[in-house]
Design an enzyme around this catalytic site. Structure first.
Site, short mmCIF file in Angstrom:
data_model
loop_
_atom_site.label_atom_id
_atom_site.label_comp_id
_atom_site.label_asym_id
_atom_site.label_seq_id
_atom_site.Cartn_x
_atom_site.Cartn_y
_atom_site.Cartn_z
N GLY A 15 59.37 -5.11 55.37
CA GLY A 15 59.63 -3.64 54.64
C GLY A 15 60.83 -2.92 55.56
CB THR A 16 63.94 -4.03 57.30
OG1 THR A 16 64.51 -4.87 56.49
CG2 THR A 16 63.31 -4.71 58.28
CG ASN A 17 65.94 -3.51 51.87
OD1 ASN A 17 66.98 -2.91 51.84
ND2 ASN A 17 65.59 -4.81 52.24
CG MET A 93 57.80 -12.18 48.67
SD MET A 93 59.61 -12.28 48.62
CE MET A 93 59.72 -14.21 48.49
CG ASN A 116 64.82 -7.35 43.09
OD1 ASN A 116 63.84 -7.11 44.04
ND2 ASN A 116 65.20 -8.60 43.08
CG HIS A 118 69.00 -11.51 44.91
ND1 HIS A 118 67.81 -12.33 45.14
CD2 HIS A 118 69.85 -12.57 44.85
CE1 HIS A 118 68.20 -13.71 44.79
NE2 HIS A 118 69.41 -13.84 44.78
C1 GRF Z 1 65.68 -8.58 51.64
O1 GRF Z 1 66.54 -9.46 52.10
C2 GRF Z 1 65.67 -8.34 50.38
O2 GRF Z 1 67.02 -8.38 49.88
C3 GRF Z 1 65.04 -9.55 49.51
O3 GRF Z 1 63.82 -9.72 50.35
C4 GRF Z 1 64.08 -9.16 51.98
C5 GRF Z 1 63.26 -8.12 52.21
O4 GRF Z 1 63.21 -7.58 53.51
N1 GRF Z 1 64.52 -9.21 48.22
P1 GRF Z 1 62.55 -6.47 53.92
O5 GRF Z 1 61.03 -6.83 53.65
O6 GRF Z 1 62.80 -5.22 53.09
O7 GRF Z 1 62.64 -6.49 55.38
#
Ligand code: GRF
Length: 219
Positions: A15-17, A93, A116, A118
């Site tokens: 969950g860094t995003n 996922m 999303n 990617h």
């Molecule tokens: C990211 O690289 C995103 O582009 C892909 O999955 C990864 C998720 O990373 N869909 P995080 O869980 O947000 O750290």
């Protein structure tokens, strides 16, 4: 009501995003807020990030359902009380189906309601392991690229096939390891995703014939 766009951020992992979106939402002028974080994995670290930020969470394990559609129907039921405007997939996922896509289609804006991020160009590569793809580390894709393209796209019923909203190239340097590229790419992801959510919230995105236009200037 704050008038902000209400997000449901879906995670399966670190969950860094999600964190970058949480941090953006802390700015008063940011036009979106996270209503809820959803995970299909009870151990996803993203859930802890949400709890630390005081954001409600919903855990719906896909393993408890016989089909993707039944899983999504339960997610939708859980989301009703959170008044969600936009679903943001952030390392979620699972392939989503029309059940989720139809429920969140934004009729007022005539826009899909699921987006999303990617780590590769979705025109060239779909599915998991986008950074490994760009580094030439997948058996089916042994060629290392000169750059990857971080892509934010609307979600349709295919896997990473929806209309592209924005792409940002990230160079791959000689001597880069997978971790180097991932670190460089994630920095870009963490800027790009909140920016696209802002564009959506501000009504600056239009979709015609599967092509996204970004409206610059007053809307
Ligand atoms: C990211 O690289 C995103 O582009 C892909 O999955 C990864 C998720 O990373 N869909 P995080 O869980 O947000 O750290």
């Amino acid at each position: 009501m704050s008038g902000k766009l209400r997000l449901a951020v879906f995670v399966s992992g670190g969950g860094t995003n999600l964190q970058s979106i949480i941090d953006s939402c802390h700015q008063e002028s940011y036009p979106a807020e996270i209503a809820v974080v959803v995970s299909n994995k009870s151990k996803a670290y993203g859930l802890q990030r949400a709890e630390q930020a005081g954001i409600p969470t919903e855990i719906v394990a896909h393993k408890d359902f016989n089909s993707r559609q039944e899983h999504e129907t339960e997610i939708i039921r859980r989301l009703e009380k959170h008044s969600v405007d936009l679903v943001v997939l952030a390392g979620y996922m699972r392939v989503v189906t029309d059940v989720l896509l139809k429920r969140f289609f934004n009729h007022a804006r005539k826009l899909p309601g699921v987006i999303n991020i990617h780590p590769a160009d979705t025109r060239a590569y779909q599915g998991a392991h986008g950074y490994e793809y760009a580094m030439g580390q997948l058996e089916q894709h042994p060629e290392r690229l000169a750059q990857t393209k971080i892509t934010v796209h609307f979600v349709d019923s295919g896997v990473d096939t929806g209309p592209i909203v924005r792409q940002v190239p990230v160079p791959i340097e000689a001597g880069d390891t997978l971790d180097d590229l991932r670190a460089r790419g994630l920095k870009v992801e963490h800027q790009l995703y909140p920016e696209v959510i802002r564009l959506y919230a501000e009504g600056r995105l239009m979709l015609n014939d599967n092509v996204v236009t970004i409206i610059v200037g007053a809307v």
